[in-house]
Design a protein around this motif. Structure first.
Motif, PDB file in Angstrom:
ATOM      1  N   HIS A   1       3.398   6.120   0.948  1.00 35.00           N
ATOM      2  CA  HIS A   1       2.130   6.756   1.331  1.00 35.00           C
ATOM      3  C   HIS A   1       2.009   8.135   0.665  1.00 35.00           C
ATOM      4  O   HIS A   1       1.482   9.074   1.247  1.00 35.00           O
ATOM      5  CB  HIS A   1       2.003   6.865   2.861  1.00 35.00           C
TER       6      HIS A   1
ATOM      7  N   GLY B   1       5.996   0.408  10.817  1.00 38.48           N
ATOM      8  CA  GLY B   1       6.096   1.372  11.910  1.00 38.48           C
ATOM      9  C   GLY B   1       7.472   1.978  12.111  1.00 38.48           C
ATOM     10  O   GLY B   1       7.631   2.903  12.893  1.00 38.48           O
TER      11      GLY B   1
ATOM     12  N   GLU C   1       7.294  -5.878   7.889  1.00 32.23           N
ATOM     13  CA  GLU C   1       6.391  -5.403   6.810  1.00 32.23           C
ATOM     14  C   GLU C   1       6.573  -3.904   6.659  1.00 32.23           C
ATOM     15  O   GLU C   1       5.626  -3.144   6.755  1.00 32.23           O
ATOM     16  CB  GLU C   1       4.919  -5.664   7.182  1.00 32.23           C
TER      17      GLU C   1
ATOM     18  N   LYS D   1       0.821  -1.226   0.000  1.00 30.00           N
ATOM     19  CA  LYS D   1       0.000   0.000   0.000  1.00 30.00           C
ATOM     20  C   LYS D   1       0.848   1.266   0.000  1.00 30.00           C
ATOM     21  O   LYS D   1       0.411   2.309  -0.459  1.00 30.00           O
ATOM     22  CB  LYS D   1      -0.952   0.019   1.194  1.00 30.00           C
TER      23      LYS D   1
ATOM     24  N   GLY E   1       6.995  -0.334   5.100  1.00 32.22           N
ATOM     25  CA  GLY E   1       6.641   0.385   3.879  1.00 32.22           C
ATOM     26  C   GLY E   1       7.430   1.682   3.843  1.00 32.22           C
ATOM     27  O   GLY E   1       8.334   1.887   3.037  1.00 32.22           O
ATOM     28  N   ARG E   2       7.103   2.554   4.802  1.00 32.13           N
ATOM     29  CA  ARG E   2       7.710   3.882   4.870  1.00 32.13           C
ATOM     30  C   ARG E   2       9.234   3.834   4.877  1.00 32.13           C
ATOM     31  O   ARG E   2       9.887   4.568   4.147  1.00 32.13           O
ATOM     32  CB  ARG E   2       7.220   4.559   6.160  1.00 32.13           C
TER      33      ARG E   2
ATOM     34  N   ASP F   1       3.616  -7.509   1.411  1.00 33.48           N
ATOM     35  CA  ASP F   1       2.559  -7.510   2.413  1.00 33.48           C
ATOM     36  C   ASP F   1       1.350  -6.821   1.800  1.00 33.48           C
ATOM     37  O   ASP F   1       1.450  -5.668   1.365  1.00 33.48           O
ATOM     38  CB  ASP F   1       3.032  -6.754   3.665  1.00 33.48           C
TER      39      ASP F   1
HETATM   40  C1  LIG Z   1       0.600   0.162   6.679  1.00 32.93           C
HETATM   41  C2  LIG Z   1       1.043  -1.154   7.126  1.00 32.93           C
HETATM   42  C3  LIG Z   1       2.392  -1.502   7.091  1.00 32.93           C
HETATM   43  C4  LIG Z   1       3.485  -0.541   6.686  1.00 32.93           C
HETATM   44  O1  LIG Z   1       3.604   0.476   7.571  1.00 32.93           O
HETATM   45  P1  LIG Z   1       4.808   1.541   7.454  1.00 32.93           P
HETATM   46  O2  LIG Z   1       4.510   2.515   8.517  1.00 32.93           O
HETATM   47  O3  LIG Z   1       4.724   2.094   6.086  1.00 32.93           O
HETATM   48  O4  LIG Z   1       6.048   0.799   7.680  1.00 32.93           O
HETATM   49  C5  LIG Z   1       2.734  -2.785   7.447  1.00 32.93           C
HETATM   50  N1  LIG Z   1       1.802  -3.692   7.819  1.00 32.93           N
HETATM   51  C6  LIG Z   1       0.499  -3.389   7.873  1.00 32.93           C
HETATM   52  C7  LIG Z   1      -0.472  -4.433   8.269  1.00 32.93           C
HETATM   53  C8  LIG Z   1       0.065  -2.109   7.551  1.00 32.93           C
HETATM   54  O5  LIG Z   1      -1.224  -1.809   7.599  1.00 32.93           O
END
Ligand SMILES: *Cc1c(COP(=O)(O)O)cnc(C)c1O
Length: 423
Positions: A371, A231, A273, A55, A275-276, A74
């Protein structure tokens, strides 16, 4: 204090001849170096795997780069699963960490062999009814409630978050799943967002490792993996100190050896998982200043808007701005840098001290790699911008074209009115 863009004004001048602003541009070199550092930081754990949170930046070209470093995906929706599967990922390369999940999405996830990570106790039953029987491998998302604190204060408020099983539900759920034939268990938790500290993962890991030991003792479940989820944050403001993933990896190793190894659980695989952290700093939104408006405040109107980057409008998030070519000019003008939506929160910056901006100046809005584009929408009928990749050799590749009006109208294509409009 400052942040340095990964493109120069000269490079951008060339790029905009072919790809007009606004666009997001991503830095292949930065993405690769960071992904490599993540892999090295957790190399001590044999089964380690980063499942990139699709995402954050659902672009197959970028995800393909991460795959060179062993990353999976993920996902949390049908289309994210479809995208990952279309890229040739399946089975244990895909984590399905969804919530409020429709039955058809569980069916599809199961069909492609993705690891299912349940968000709620009631989904054990829902999944069994949907699939006929539970899969052999199943993970549960844990939410201990309360607040999540590290040494320097409260980080986030899991007690307020809609996600996950309570502690009692987790223990009860593992017993039920075991009775129903689940063989391989996973635990997942996401307790704080955008943490700019090296303490978050180790603190989270310690809590999860302790729960894992207890779960094994009390339910006999064979726990194969622990998923630290996302996170891990990035410094959006120039005064913040970036996380050091090597320090984070070593911190997690320490608690792994303290808690899991003595319990005979040293073969557990760790998953993340992020992302950021994987993409955020390696994206810029590039926009041109097209109007200067002098009313009750000084406004700079640009050709991007919240449709290209929603975080400032949605959370009041700070994104650093560089006025290209004026990096060393004094920041002696106070501006609101705004987009064109009929929405007064469409502001990339409020009361920001910047060098004097003239029409035609190129602005780099930093840290839009995660994001950013993906959170965009189509309010006011505005179209989402293109995505470009700055490759390691300095060349630029289009990795998603800008939306065209026909894309916006495509959802009317089952009606006669659409044909009359003549796209
Ligand atoms: C959004 C999300 C992430 C990624 O979060 P980041 O803050 O971008 O690292 C990982 N796992 C789940 C289930 C999420 O909803």
């Amino acid at each position: 204090m400052n942040k340095k863009p990964f493109v120069t004004k000269k490079q951008l001048a060339e790029i905009i001849k072919k790809y007009p602003t606004p666009f997001h541009i991503y830095d292949e070199k930065g993405i690769r170096e960071n992904a490599k550092a993540v892999r090295e930081a957790f190399a001590w754990n044999k089964g380690f795997k980063e499942y990139f949170a699709v995402k954050a930046t659902p672009n197959p070209f970028l995800i393909d780069i991460l795959r060179d470093y062993g990353c999976g995906c993920d996902c949390s929706s049908l289309t994210e699963l479809m995208l990952s599967n279309a890229m040739g990922l399946n089975g244990e390369d895909i984590m399905f960490s969804s919530n409020e999940t429709p039955a058809c999405e569980y069916e599809y996830a199961n069909q492609i062999g993705a690891i299912i990570n349940l968000d709620d106790f009631t989904h054990i039953d829902f999944l069994e009814k949907t699939l006929g029987k539970l899969p052999e491998t199943l993970s549960c998302r844990y939410n201990p409630g309360g607040v999540f604190t590290v040494s320097n204060g409260i980080m986030d408020n899991p007690g307020d978050a809609k996600y996950g099983f309570t502690t009692e539900q987790l223990f009860e759920g593992f017993k039920i799943m075991k009775e129903k034939g689940v063989k391989n268990f996973g635990i997942h938790a996401f307790l704080a967002s955008n943490t700019v500290t090296n303490d978050y993962y180790p603190m989270l890991a310690k809590q999860l490792f302790k729960v894992a030991v207890k779960l094994k003792d009390e339910t006999g479940a064979d726990i194969k993996f622990i998923n630290l989820s996302g996170g891990v944050g990035i410094p959006y403001t120039p005064d913040q100190t970036p996380n050091d993933i090597r320090v984070i990896g070593a911190g997690v190793k320490k608690v792994f050896e303290e808690v899991l190894v003595p319990a005979g659980m040293g073969d557990i695989s760790l998953y993340t998982e992020m992302g950021r952290f994987m993409m955020g700093p390696y994206g810029h939104l590039v926009t041109t200043a097209i109007h200067a408006k002098h009313t009750h405040k000084e406004y700079i109107g640009c050709d991007a808007c919240a449709v290209n980057l929603m975080r400032p409008a949605m959370y009041g998030a700070y994104h650093h701005i560089t006025v290209m070519g004026k990096e060393n000019a004094p920041c002696n003008h106070k501006y609101d840098v705004v987009g064109s939506l009929c929405e007064n929160n469409d502001k990339f910056a409020i009361d920001r001290m910047l060098p004097e901006i003239e029409n035609g100046d190129l602005l780099v809005i930093h840290d839009t790699g995660a994001h950013g584009s993906s959170m965009g929408y189509n309010y006011n009928g505005k179209l989402k911008s293109a995505e470009l990749l700055l490759k390691e050799d300095g060349s630029v590749e289009l990795i998603r074209r800008a939306e065209r009006p026909a894309d916006y109208f495509a959802t009317l294509d089952c009606f006669d009115i659409y044909k009359k409009m003549g796209f």
